[in-house]
Scaffold this active site. Structure first.
Site, mmCIF file in Angstrom:
data_model
loop_
_atom_site.group_PDB
_atom_site.id
_atom_site.type_symbol
_atom_site.label_atom_id
_atom_site.label_comp_id
_atom_site.label_asym_id
_atom_site.label_seq_id
_atom_site.Cartn_x
_atom_site.Cartn_y
_atom_site.Cartn_z
ATOM 1 N N ARG A 13 0.767 -1.019 -0.001
ATOM 2 C CA ARG A 13 0.130 0.039 0.102
ATOM 3 C C ARG A 13 0.936 1.314 -0.118
ATOM 4 N NH1 ARG A 13 -3.570 -2.663 -1.448
ATOM 5 N NH2 ARG A 13 -5.401 -3.124 -0.523
ATOM 6 N N GLU A 22 -3.097 7.934 -3.903
ATOM 7 C CA GLU A 22 -3.657 7.320 -5.167
ATOM 8 C C GLU A 22 -4.941 8.149 -5.666
ATOM 9 O OE1 GLU A 22 -2.251 2.758 -4.667
ATOM 10 O OE2 GLU A 22 -4.022 3.012 -5.726
ATOM 11 N N HIS A 63 -1.606 0.202 -9.969
ATOM 12 C CA HIS A 63 -2.071 -0.804 -8.736
ATOM 13 C C HIS A 63 -2.867 -1.866 -9.463
ATOM 14 C CE1 HIS A 63 -3.946 -0.662 -4.454
ATOM 15 N NE2 HIS A 63 -3.756 -1.895 -5.021
HETATM 16 P P1 NAD Z 1 -0.734 -11.034 5.147
HETATM 17 O O1 NAD Z 1 -1.696 -10.645 6.364
HETATM 18 O O2 NAD Z 1 -0.647 -12.448 4.605
HETATM 19 O O3 NAD Z 1 0.686 -10.769 5.359
HETATM 20 C C1 NAD Z 1 0.951 -9.408 6.079
HETATM 21 C C2 NAD Z 1 2.319 -9.919 6.920
HETATM 22 O O4 NAD Z 1 2.887 -8.563 7.565
HETATM 23 C C3 NAD Z 1 2.000 -10.462 8.134
HETATM 24 O O5 NAD Z 1 2.806 -11.813 8.110
HETATM 25 C C4 NAD Z 1 2.158 -9.842 9.316
HETATM 26 O O6 NAD Z 1 2.511 -10.543 10.524
HETATM 27 C C5 NAD Z 1 3.103 -8.697 8.941
HETATM 28 N N1 NAD Z 1 3.052 -7.551 9.642
HETATM 29 C C6 NAD Z 1 1.871 -7.007 9.883
HETATM 30 N N2 NAD Z 1 2.482 -5.738 10.705
HETATM 31 C C7 NAD Z 1 3.713 -5.735 10.618
HETATM 32 C C8 NAD Z 1 4.796 -4.738 11.278
HETATM 33 N N3 NAD Z 1 4.402 -3.676 11.940
HETATM 34 N N4 NAD Z 1 6.258 -5.222 11.124
HETATM 35 C C9 NAD Z 1 6.539 -6.138 10.387
HETATM 36 N N5 NAD Z 1 5.431 -7.091 9.920
HETATM 37 C C10 NAD Z 1 4.197 -7.055 9.923
HETATM 38 O O7 NAD Z 1 -0.994 -10.319 3.910
HETATM 39 P P2 NAD Z 1 -1.088 -10.618 2.203
HETATM 40 O O8 NAD Z 1 -2.105 -11.316 1.716
HETATM 41 O O9 NAD Z 1 0.468 -11.157 2.229
HETATM 42 O O10 NAD Z 1 -0.927 -8.996 1.694
HETATM 43 C C11 NAD Z 1 -0.253 -8.246 2.131
HETATM 44 C C12 NAD Z 1 -0.537 -6.764 1.741
HETATM 45 O O11 NAD Z 1 -0.401 -6.724 0.241
HETATM 46 C C13 NAD Z 1 -2.114 -6.722 1.916
HETATM 47 O O12 NAD Z 1 -2.471 -5.953 3.115
HETATM 48 C C14 NAD Z 1 -2.587 -5.436 0.822
HETATM 49 O O13 NAD Z 1 -2.343 -4.282 1.397
HETATM 50 C C15 NAD Z 1 -1.236 -5.666 -0.209
HETATM 51 N N6 NAD Z 1 -1.711 -6.254 -1.592
HETATM 52 C C16 NAD Z 1 -1.840 -5.182 -2.408
HETATM 53 C C17 NAD Z 1 -2.059 -5.485 -3.808
HETATM 54 C C18 NAD Z 1 -1.981 -4.665 -4.848
HETATM 55 O O14 NAD Z 1 -2.740 -4.976 -6.050
HETATM 56 N N7 NAD Z 1 -0.643 -3.906 -4.975
HETATM 57 C C19 NAD Z 1 -2.781 -6.962 -3.949
HETATM 58 C C20 NAD Z 1 -2.900 -7.747 -2.792
HETATM 59 C C21 NAD Z 1 -2.645 -7.435 -1.688
#
Ligand code: NAD
Length: 319
Positions: A236, A265, A283
């Protein structure tokens, strides 16, 4: 049950809702509804279920505009939804985790390759008629085998990116609030954030946007990174302090960046658009036909399950 959908999504989920006999209204606007438009739609239609997108801001005012009981977002990220307001009103919030992991991880891997190999720059160069014949030092890029990949946020997507890049011969470091057994078994090393930033040749960001991750990378972090380092962000926008990133790229504190998401965005800092060592995409990390169909199905199914008295599979909890 009445279901309001804030923008047309792939048919599969809408079909599920229709087949369940719900009264469905899909926004006819080919774009994001403004807050006022969304409120007006909800006040007149009075749905019990809301299917929204990451481009909608869903807050207390939105929840109070209709007797909403479930809010299903067509995304894995849920930073656009006020979870506290939902909880206070007993509204169930669902999202679409897992089905976009491969799409985003593949895209991120492509981002790493395109940035390291200067593919976009080379394409522009060639189209501009600048190619006058093979040259020994033209557009030299970074070899990936043996380099260190730093994964910030080793959840579903971060893990898959790490696996793909490990298979390409990179050494993987990760930073997360929790240990990741899959990555530990693969031989990846868990590090604190500062050590990872200092050691990584490529840093890829996969934390969700939370209060704790807003400006997760800012001036201090860029100063720690190698001046040859490449940064990829497909999580994000606000996770990165965009102004500090522009500064880091301008002064050569880091070597390049690939951004699929932006702090405000769809606005993009104009300086980024001028830089040859930056690749920008709108995105689209999860934008595969397969994934978008599955996201639509999952969002629709969660509303069907809820209406049938079942707990939907992917409820977002506040904690
Ligand atoms: P997820 O919840 O499986 O993984 C997120 C990880 O971040 C977890 O392991 C969590 O423990 C860790 N985390 C949370 N807070 C933290 C911190 N303060 N310090 C260190 N680590 C921390 O989520 P995911 O399915 O892997 O998706 C991740 C992110 O990707 C989503 O939240 C979304 O915002 C983004 N995303 C973007 C797109 C895009 O189109 N660009 C598409 C899908 C997801």
């Amino acid at each position: 049950m009445k279901v309001y959908v804030t923008r047309r999504i792939p048919e599969v989920g809408l079909k599920l809702l229709e087949e369940a006999g719900f009264e469905l209204k899909v926004s006819e606007k080919d774009g994001v509804l403004s807050k006022e438009e969304l409120l007006a739609e909800l006040r007149s239609f009075q749905p019990e279920a809301l299917l929204c997108l990451l481009t909608d801001t869903i807050d207390a005012e939105v929840f109070d505009a209709a007797p909403i009981k479930i809010c299903a977002t067509y995304s894995v990220g849920f930073n656009h939804i006020d979870l506290k307001a939902a909880k206070e009103r007993g509204i169930v919030v669902t999202h679409t985790p897992g089905v976009l992991t491969d799409a985003v991880a593949e895209f991120t891997s492509a981002a790493i390759f395109s940035l390291a190999k200067r593919i976009v720059e080379a394409d522009k160069f060639t189209r501009a008629g600048k190619y006058k014949g093979w040259e020994p030092t033209l557009l030299l890029g970074m070899e990936l085998k043996g380099k260190v990949l730093g994964v910030l946020g080793a959840g579903r997507i971060g893990t898959r990116v790490a696996q793909i890049m490990h298979a390409m011969g990179l050494k993987v470091l990760y930073y997360d609030i929790a240990h990741n057994e899959t990555l530990d078994k693969m031989g990846a090393q868990m590090e604190d954030k500062d050590t990872l930033l200092k050691r990584a040749d490529i840093v890829t960001v996969h934390v969700p946007l939370l209060d704790s991750t807003r400006h997760f990378l800012s001036e201090k972090e860029f100063q720690m990174m190698k001046d040859s380092a490449l940064l990829i962000n497909t999580s994000r926008g606000p996770v990165i302090d965009e102004q500090a990133l522009v500064q880091a790229l301008t002064t050569g504190q880091i070597a390049g960046a690939f951004l699929d998401v932006f702090e405000n965005e769809p606005e993009i800092n104009p300086a980024l658009k001028e830089m040859d060592n930056v690749i920008l995409t709108p995105h689209i990390a999860s934008a595969t036909r397969e994934t978008r169909d599955k996201m639509s199905e999952m969002a629709g199914q969660s509303i069907v399950d809820f209406a049938n008295g079942k707990t939907p599979e992917h409820v977002v909890s506040l904690d």
